[in-house]
Every structure is written in structure tokens, then in C-alpha cells.
Scaffold this motif. Structure first.
Motif, PDB file in Angstrom:
ATOM      1  N   ILE A 184       3.410   1.219 -12.023  1.00  0.00           N
ATOM      2  CA  ILE A 184       3.572   0.205 -10.979  1.00  0.00           C
ATOM      3  C   ILE A 184       2.216   0.022 -10.312  1.00  0.00           C
ATOM      4  N   GLU A 185       1.755  -1.197 -10.232  1.00  0.00           N
ATOM      5  CA  GLU A 185       0.426  -1.484  -9.708  1.00  0.00           C
ATOM      6  C   GLU A 185       0.505  -2.266  -8.400  1.00  0.00           C
ATOM      7  N   ASN A 186      -0.667  -2.386  -7.766  1.00  0.00           N
ATOM      8  CA  ASN A 186      -0.825  -3.186  -6.544  1.00  0.00           C
ATOM      9  C   ASN A 186       0.088  -2.727  -5.412  1.00  0.00           C
ATOM     10  N   LEU A 187       0.191  -1.436  -5.248  1.00  0.00           N
ATOM     11  CA  LEU A 187       0.928  -0.880  -4.117  1.00  0.00           C
ATOM     12  C   LEU A 187      -0.040  -0.613  -2.972  1.00  0.00           C
ATOM     13  N   TYR A 188       0.354  -0.991  -1.768  1.00  0.00           N
ATOM     14  CA  TYR A 188      -0.464  -0.758  -0.576  1.00  0.00           C
ATOM     15  C   TYR A 188       0.345   0.077   0.417  1.00  0.00           C
ATOM     16  N   LEU A 189      -0.302   1.064   1.001  1.00  0.00           N
ATOM     17  CA  LEU A 189       0.359   1.973   1.928  1.00  0.00           C
ATOM     18  C   LEU A 189      -0.150   1.750   3.342  1.00  0.00           C
ATOM     19  N   GLU A 190       0.779   1.688   4.282  1.00  0.00           N
ATOM     20  CA  GLU A 190       0.434   1.569   5.684  1.00  0.00           C
ATOM     21  C   GLU A 190       0.361   2.952   6.319  1.00  0.00           C
ATOM     22  N   LEU A 191      -0.332   3.024   7.440  1.00  0.00           N
ATOM     23  CA  LEU A 191      -0.494   4.287   8.149  1.00  0.00           C
ATOM     24  C   LEU A 191       0.857   4.846   8.563  1.00  0.00           C
ATOM     25  N   GLY A 192       1.145   6.090   8.152  1.00  0.00           N
ATOM     26  CA  GLY A 192       2.402   6.736   8.491  1.00  0.00           C
ATOM     27  C   GLY A 192       3.582   6.292   7.656  1.00  0.00           C
ATOM     28  N   GLN A 193       3.381   5.398   6.707  1.00  0.00           N
ATOM     29  CA  GLN A 193       4.484   4.878   5.900  1.00  0.00           C
ATOM     30  C   GLN A 193       4.913   5.877   4.835  1.00  0.00           C
ATOM     31  N   ASN A 194       6.199   5.936   4.564  1.00  0.00           N
ATOM     32  CA  ASN A 194       6.760   6.728   3.470  1.00  0.00           C
ATOM     33  C   ASN A 194       7.435   5.755   2.514  1.00  0.00           C
ATOM     34  N   LEU A 195       6.679   5.292   1.537  1.00  0.00           N
ATOM     35  CA  LEU A 195       7.121   4.215   0.647  1.00  0.00           C
ATOM     36  C   LEU A 195       8.022   4.760  -0.460  1.00  0.00           C
TER      37      LEU A 195
END
Length: 450
Positions: free
Chosen positions: A96-107
Motif C-alpha cells: 500500500i503506497e502514498n500513506l501519510y501519518l498525522e501527529l499522534g495518529q494510529n492509522l
């Protein structure tokens, strides 16, 4: 041997928690990922290998699924893009590509693998997310990503212009109706509050930004977080993460300016006099790989200066001139006589009483090193420096005369009775992460602020 290593790791963790429980509480500075790996029949695949690659820096995070097919990856760099690959013996790998994580996020990212006997090629899935309804978000929070920081308009170039995106925000960066001194502001997990106590925001004593916006990766405002690592506030927890270097060289040089010609002169039928002021700001940044996929450097420098009128009030030239507007009741002849008396009898020059300027210069610098020791150990070192001062009018105490010493039609003071506020802030920070086996992560933050 494995049980002994697990026992030692748990003992070390408990000891560390006991030692630091009276020190600073841990603040979230990273992101995480979790999910389930199953086959095409929905059965769990224990022992599947998951590799998450931060594409810009080449940083890798790895783990394997547990007996129920679930996995967790913690301590990940914010931002992206990420490429996550899952492999298992006898099954086709999936990415899986192009994943972006935000601060404190649990994706949450789930995978469904097909048996290799079907002779299918690798499957690449491009993920999409709903920014409004998200199962991975708990608590009331607002995250401002790099793209928004770079595109949203800002006049002050301080984080207050961006935290206004939070619905619960009020004036002067107050949240949920609380005074801004009840907020907890952190940068890379280290406390960055105004230690003097008379103002609630860092840099407020001189009215400048302590860290350049060009050095900020993400900003998160937590109002009621569920994560126990976010705390020590009543209003809001404002968590900021600074940028890091990547495998690609990046740099920018910029200059911002404004002056009184940018200000309107009329508000309806009323004429407005803004006075003469000017502001100039020069900045630059550099991100570079010192060792590909291992060691990265990020440097930011910014220097600015604001010059504006110390006061727009003037002395009354004669008794026939009416008092009002910016004309005070104080006669210019009286102030001139007093100034000459002080000069001739005491050798003291009180300075001008009108038409003088105030200055607010500031210089800020940030340097950050990120080192990927291996896939399980990472360390970051950051140094920030702020040097600033501002001129202020004499205290407007009501203990004398008409209850005012300046900034009204009743009084006018000399320039040399004013004062300066100095602001020098230095902070050094070491942030390290160690992964012990697949069930434990230890993060330590050691900082020094002057």
C-alpha cells in the motif's frame, strides 16, 4: 534465551517508568499504525512480515503479526509518504503506497493476501481516507499538516495563525474558554511554555515567534485526548513537530516585508492614521542526507526586525489647540523646559517625547540531526536558539497624577523613561526510540532549556 531477554526488557521498562514518573510526562511526537493480516478466506495469518518504509528518508519500521493476525507499529515519523509491504510464505506480497501519518495518529491498515498458487503478481493498493469520519481518531483534536502550513495565509508567522483552525479556539490562543496560560505547548515532545508566567505563549514577552514556521512539520491541538501521554493542561495541548532531513536535498531562501503603505487609510468616512512602520524578515533552510538512509541534517535560520512608532500621541503646541484625538493636554513648551532643566542641572537627557520609534529585532536558529542506528533504534538531536528584545513604554501605573502616565490625552512621557524586555531562549534536546522485541517500545526525551 528468548524468555530471559523478554524478562530483562520488562524489568528495564518498569525501572525506567519508576525512575521517571516524577519527571516530565511523555508527550506524543510520533505516529503509529495497526491492522490485521488475513488470507482471502478471512483467516488470520500469524507471523506475516510487515515493513513500513518512509520513502523520503528511507527509514524502515518492521514487525510481524501475532497469533490473531494483528500487528502494531509504533514510534513512526509523522508525514510521509509511506509504503507498507506485507509478505508471508506461500502468499503473494501486498503493498500500500502514498500513506501519510498525522501527529499522534494510529492509522488502521488491513491486508488480505492471496495464495501464490493462483500465480497473481504483486498487488498495489492506493489508500484513500475520509478526513471527517475516521475510526482511528479518538478525542477532540485538530491537526495542521505541512501542506496547510505552507499554503495558509499568516501575517505574524506564528503558530497562533494556524491553531485558529481549531473550532474551540478563542482570542489570543485560548481554548475551551480557558486562559492561554493553562495550555501546554510542546515542541518535539519537550515543554516550550512561557516560563516567565506573565504571558501564555512562547515568545510573547517580545511578541516574536520562538521557532520559524518554515521549520514546522505538523501542529496538533488536543482539547480532550484519550491518549494518556497527552496531559498537563486544562485548556489545550499544542504539540508541534519540527522538520527533519531526508534522502533528497532541499533548501529555500525567502524574504518577507510589510510597511504602512500596505495599510488602508480610511474606515468608511473616518480617516485612519497607522503611523510609519516597517517590517523585514530574512530566512533560509536546508535539509540534506549526511549518510543515505541513516543520518540526516535539517537547519533553519531566520532574522527579522520590526520598527514602529513608540507613541502616536503628540504634545499640544499651544493653549489654543484643542485636546483630543492624538493631541494631549501636555504643552510642548512645558516638556521642552523640563528637558532643558534636566540637561543643564543634572546632565541627563530624557530624550524626545514624540516622533520616536520602537524596535523589535529577533534572530532564531534551529538545527536537527536524525540518526537511524538500525531498524529498531533511532535517535534525534535538536538545538534551538532565540535572541530578541523589544522596546516598551513606561508602566502605565495609576498611582500618580490623573491615573495615567502615557497612551492617553492626559499624559506624555519622555523616550528614555521607557524600557526594554530581553528574550534569550536556548533549548537542547535528545529524543531516542528503542524497540524491544515486538511488544515494547521505549522512548526517552532529555532536554535542557536556558
Amino acid at each position: 534465551m528468548r524468555k530471559l531477554q523478554l524478562f530483562i526488557s520488562i524489568v528495564f521498562l518498569v525501572t525506567a517508568v519508576g525512575f521517571f514518573q516524577n519527571a516530565y510526562s511523555q508527550v506524543v511526537t510520533t505516529s503509529s499504525m495497526y491492522g490485521t493480516v488475513t488470507d482471502d478466506k478471512g483467516e488470520a495469518l500469524p507471523g506475516a512480515n510487515i515493513i513500513a518504509l518512509h520513502v523520503p528518508s528511507g527509514t524502515q519500521y518492521g514487525t510481524s503479526t501475532r497469533a490473531d493476525g494483528k500487528y502494531n507499529i509504533t514510534g513512526m515519523r509523522v508525514g510521509g509518504p509511506y509504503k507498507v509491504t506485507v509478505s508471508f510464505v506461500g502468499y503473494n506480497s501486498q503493498s500500500i503506497e502514498n500513506l501519510y501519518l498525522e501527529l499522534g495518529q494510529n492509522l488502521k491498515v488491513d491486508f488480505k493476501l492471496s495464495e501464490s498458487a493462483i500465480q497473481l503478481g504483486d498487488i498495489t493498493v492506493v489508500a484513500e481516507k475520509d478526513a471527517i469520519i475516521r475510526s482511528d481518531r479518538t478525542g477532540t483534536s485538530t491537526t495542521v499538516r505541512r501542506e496547510s502550513i505552507e499554503t495558509l495565509p499568516t501575517i505574524s508567522r506564528r503558530i497562533e495563525d494556524l491553531t485558529r483552525l481549531t473550532p474551540q479556539v478563542g482570542r489570543n490562543m485560548t481554548f475551551a474558554g480557558m486562559d492561554n496560560r493553562f495550555n501546554n505547548i510542546t515542541v518535539d515532545g519537550s515543554y516550550f511554555n512561557n516560563s516567565f508566567g506573565l504571558a501564555g505563549l512562547p515568545g510573547d514577552r517580545t511578541g516574536v515567534a520562538p521557532i520559524s514556521l518554515d521549520a514546522v512539520e505538523q501542529i496538533q491541538v488536543n482539547i480532550s485526548p484519550f491518549d494518556v501521554r497527552n496531559g498537563n493542561f486544562v485548556g489545550a495541548g499544542v504539540n508541534t513537530v519540527t522538520k527533519s532531513g531526508t534522502n533528497e536535498y532541499s533548501a529555500s531562501v525567502y524574504y518577507n516585508f510589510r510597511n504602512n503603505t500596505f495599510v488602508g487609510k480610511n474606515a468608511g468616512d473616518v480617516e485612519f492614521k497607522s503611523g510609519t512602520f516597517k517590517f523585514g524578515q530574512f530566512g533560509m533552510r536546508l535539509g540534506a542526507p549526511l549518510i543515505q538512509n541513516k543520518l540526516f541534517l535539517f537547519v533553519n535560520f531566520e532574522d527579522d526586525k520590526l520598527t514602529q512608532p513608540g507613541t502616536t500621541y503628540i504634545a499640544r503646541p499651544d493653549t489654543s489647540t484643542p485636546v483630543g484625538g492624538n493631541v494631549t493636554r501636555v504643552l510642548a513648551s512645558d516638556l521642552d523646559a523640563l528637558s532643558n532643566y534636566l540637561k543643564s542641572n543634572f546632565g541627563y537627557d530624557p530624550g524626545p517625547y514624540q516622533g520616536y520609534d520602537f524596535e523589535t529585532p529577533s534572530t532564531r536558529f534551529l538545527m536537527k540531526l536524525d540518526y537511524n542506528i538500525d531498524n529498531k533504534n533511532k535517535v534525534s538531536l535538536r538545538y534551538t536558539h532565540l535572541d530578541s528584545f523589544t522596546d516598551l513604554l513606561v508602566s502605565n501605573s495609576s498611582s500618580l497624577g490623573f491615573g495615567s502616565r502615557r497612551s492617553s490625552t492626559q499624559a506624555l512621557n519622555f523616550a528614555n523613561s521607557n524600557y526594554k524586555i530581553l528574550k534569550i531562549s536556548v533549548q537542547s534536546l535528545v529524543n531516542g526510540t528503542q524497540f524491544l522485541l515486538i511488544i515494547c517500545q521505549i522512548t526517552f526525551i532529555v532536554g535542557y532549556t536556558l
